[in-house]
Design an enzyme around this catalytic site. Sequence first.
Site, mmCIF file in Angstrom:
data_model
loop_
_atom_site.group_PDB
_atom_site.id
_atom_site.type_symbol
_atom_site.label_atom_id
_atom_site.label_comp_id
_atom_site.label_asym_id
_atom_site.label_seq_id
_atom_site.Cartn_x
_atom_site.Cartn_y
_atom_site.Cartn_z
ATOM 1 N NE ARG A 92 -11.993 -7.716 -5.611
ATOM 2 C CZ ARG A 92 -10.914 -8.453 -5.777
ATOM 3 N NH1 ARG A 92 -10.981 -9.613 -6.394
ATOM 4 N NH2 ARG A 92 -9.748 -8.044 -5.334
ATOM 5 C CE1 TYR B 95 -16.611 -5.905 0.139
ATOM 6 C CE2 TYR B 95 -16.113 -6.862 -2.000
ATOM 7 C CZ TYR B 95 -15.781 -6.018 -0.973
ATOM 8 O OH TYR B 95 -14.644 -5.268 -1.055
ATOM 9 C CB SER C 33 -6.859 -5.479 -4.312
ATOM 10 O OG SER C 33 -7.476 -5.789 -5.533
ATOM 11 C CB ALA C 34 -5.320 -3.867 -0.193
ATOM 12 C CE LYS D 257 -5.888 0.774 -8.682
ATOM 13 N NZ LYS D 257 -6.406 -0.536 -8.270
ATOM 14 C CB THR D 258 -7.696 5.126 -2.725
ATOM 15 O OG1 THR D 258 -8.441 4.057 -3.319
ATOM 16 C CG2 THR D 258 -8.620 6.295 -2.479
ATOM 17 C CG ASN D 259 -3.502 6.100 0.581
ATOM 18 O OD1 ASN D 259 -4.663 6.436 0.818
ATOM 19 N ND2 ASN D 259 -2.802 5.325 1.386
ATOM 20 C CG ASP E 204 -10.449 0.070 -8.478
ATOM 21 O OD1 ASP E 204 -9.354 -0.395 -8.136
ATOM 22 O OD2 ASP E 204 -11.478 -0.611 -8.591
ATOM 23 C CB SER F 220 -14.540 -1.966 6.913
ATOM 24 O OG SER F 220 -13.345 -1.402 7.401
ATOM 25 N NE ARG F 221 -13.008 -2.666 0.043
ATOM 26 C CZ ARG F 221 -12.313 -2.723 -1.087
ATOM 27 N NH1 ARG F 221 -12.331 -1.734 -1.942
ATOM 28 N NH2 ARG F 221 -11.568 -3.774 -1.351
ATOM 29 N NE ARG G 79 1.564 -4.504 0.528
ATOM 30 C CZ ARG G 79 1.462 -3.512 1.421
ATOM 31 N NH1 ARG G 79 2.352 -3.389 2.385
ATOM 32 N NH2 ARG G 79 0.466 -2.673 1.364
ATOM 33 N N GLY H 288 3.031 11.131 0.425
ATOM 34 C CA GLY H 288 3.243 12.354 -0.347
ATOM 35 C C GLY H 288 4.628 12.411 -0.991
ATOM 36 C CG ASN I 38 5.122 7.405 -2.964
ATOM 37 O OD1 ASN I 38 6.243 7.118 -2.548
ATOM 38 N ND2 ASN I 38 4.042 6.743 -2.599
HETATM 39 C C1 OXD Z 1 -10.287 -4.247 -5.307
HETATM 40 C C2 OXD Z 1 -11.174 -3.084 -5.187
HETATM 41 O O1 OXD Z 1 -10.487 -5.248 -4.600
HETATM 42 O O2 OXD Z 1 -10.908 -2.081 -5.853
HETATM 43 O O3 OXD Z 1 -9.359 -4.184 -6.125
HETATM 44 O O4 OXD Z 1 -12.174 -3.148 -4.445
HETATM 45 MN MN MN Z 2 -9.403 -2.419 -7.308
#
Ligand code: OXD
Ligand code: MN
Length: 592
Positions: free
Chosen positions: A79, A207, A258-259, A262-264, A285, A376-377, A408, A502, A504
Site C-alpha cells: 500500500r 497491489y 497491519s502485520a 490479526k490473521t493468526n 481484517d 508477499s501475500r 506491539r 495459541g 493467547n
Molecule cells: C493491511 C492489510 O495492510 O490487511 O492492513 O493488508
Molecule cells: Mn489490514
Amino acid sequence: MAAQQSSGAPLTDNPEVKGWVAEMAALGKPDRIYWCDGSEEEKRRLTEQAVAAGVLIPLNPQKHPGSYLHRSHPNDVARVEHLTFICTPSREEAGPTNNWMSPEDAYGKLRKLFDGSMRGRTMYVIPYVMGPLGSAHSKVGLQLTDSVYVVLNMRVMTRMGKAALDMLGGSNDFNRGLHCTGDVNPERRYICHFPQDNAIWSFGSGYGGNALLGKKCLSLRIGSYLGRKEGWMAEHMLILGVEDPAGRMAYVAAAFPSACGKTNFAMLIPPKRFAGWRVWTIGDDIAWMRPGKDGRLWAINPENGYFGVAPGTSFSSNPNAMKTISRDALFTNVALTKDGSVWWEGLDGEVPEELTDWQGRPWKKGSPEKAAHPNSRFTAPMQNNPALSKYVDDPEGVPISAIIFGGRRSTTVPLVMQSFNWSHGVFMGATLGSETTAAAAGKVGVVRRDPMAMLPFCGYHMGEYWQHWLDMQRDVQYPPKIFQVNWFRKGKDGKFLWPGYGENMRVLKWIIDRAYGTVGAQETLLGWVPREGHIDLSGLDIAPERVDEATAIDEGEWKAELESVGSFFKEIGPKVPMTLELERQLLLSNLR
Ligand code: OXD
Ligand code: MN
C-alpha cells in the site's frame, strides 16, 4: 465505444450502472468491455487467459491444487499511504492524518491519466458485494479494472458477479470504483477516495490494498465515512467467536495495526489445557458493526476471503491458515521451489538450497536477500478455513461482547487491561501505539500512534471519528467491554514475556469471562488487570514471575506514555473530543 466480446453484454438493465460504465469506458477507451458474472466457468477461462499472458504461474497441482503465483512489478509491492488521498471539498474534513486533494483537482489530474489508459486492453466490470448477500448491512460496489489479476482476487475477496447486480436491482446506491494498472509508474500512482460521491479512483498500482477496491478503500475509508453518516462503524478488526465446552459462544472484535498477527489471532487454536474449546473465524481484517434492535453491537465481516501476509505463516504459527491456503489460493511475490511449490521466510522445514525469488531470479540458501518479499501475500477463500464460523454468511452478523485493541509494545502496556467504561475504552483505542521495526533490531522501537489501527484507513477527520466512537454508546444499550492487549512486552533480558500464539487463548478467556462478569480483576490507576489466579496458567511452562512482569504497571512509564499521548492529541488539534483529553488528564492526575 469499442466492440464488446460476446460475454460483454451488460448483465443488468440498471440505467445508472450502464450509464456509468459507458461513461468510464469513454474515458479509458478499452478495446473490449467484459462483465464478470462470477461463474466457475468464467473463473476457469480468465485463469487460463492469465496463465497464457504470464500474469499467473501455475503451481504444482499435486501440492497446490487450483493455485497460482503472481509476481508484481518490483516497485508495486505494498500500500502507498503517501499516494493515498481523501478528496473532500475541504481539507479540514479529511483531517490532519490524511493526504488531501480537492475533488476538482483529483478528478482533473486523474481524468488525464485515465484518458485512453485502457487502449488495447479489456475493461472488466466487476459487480461485487461487501458483506453477506442480501444483508441490509452489506454494500454493493462496481469496480472497473484493466487487470485480470484484480478480477481473480476480487472473486476471492468479495461476493462477486451477477448476484451483486441482482442485489442492487434498479438502485443507484453503489460504490463507483475505477481502477487502471497503467504503467505502474510510481510517479503516476494515485489512490483517490471521494467519500461524498461514494467513489474511488485508483491509478498506477496493481497491489492488493491499492487495487482491490472493496477492501481498504471501500470497506474502511469510504466505509468509515458512510458509517458515521448512517450510524454504524467500519473498523480494522478481526472478528472471532469463542465456543466453550458447553457450546456457549462469545464474539470478540479486535483491532491490531497491519502485520501484528490479526490473521493468526482470528484462527487461533486453543492449547491442550483448553480441550473442548473452539475459536471460530468470522473475519481476519475488517468488521462492520452496528447497534442491533436488542441493544447489543452486531458485526459482519464484509470480506469473503483472506489477503494475508505470507512470511511467518507456518504450521506452527497458524495451522488453520496453512490449511486455508492449501488449495485455490493466489500467491503474490512469494518464492518458487524447483518442484512448483511456494516458499517464504518462516515456513516450516528446511530452507531449500535453491529457489526462484519473488522477482523471478535464482536464489541460493544463505543469500542475504529475502527469497519472498516481506509483504508477499496469499489470497484464499474463507470457505477453505477449517475454523470458519457457520454464522459468517448470516445477514445479521454476530453480537460482540468484547472489543480488543492491541499493539506491539516492548514496554509500558501490560499483557491485558480492561477499561473502566466505554469512553475510557475509546481512549485506549484512540491512543493505541505500536513500535516500528526498530524494535526488532533490539533497540526500543519508535512508537507510532495508530488510533484503533485505523491511521491509514480512516476516511475523515480523526477527531470526528473518535467523537463518533464516543457517540455510539448512546445507541448501544449493552456495549461490548473494551480491552487493551500487548503480546509483545519484553523482560529485562530483552525476551518476550508472553509466549503468544495459541496461548493467547488464556488471555481471551479472561476477557470473555470479564465481559460476562464471572472472573475477578484488580483495579489499578489505569484500568482493570488480572491478578494471580485470574488467568488460567495451568499447563503453561513459564515462571509465574514472567506473567507478573507481563501484567505489571509502571507508573513512571505511564506518566511518559500519557504525556506522549498529549503531544499526539495536539497534532490532531482542536477536534480531539473533550472527553478524551479529560480521560488523559484524569489518568495523569492519579499518577504520582
Ligand atoms: C493491511 C492489510 O495492510 O490487511 O492492513 O493488508
Ligand atoms: Mn489490514
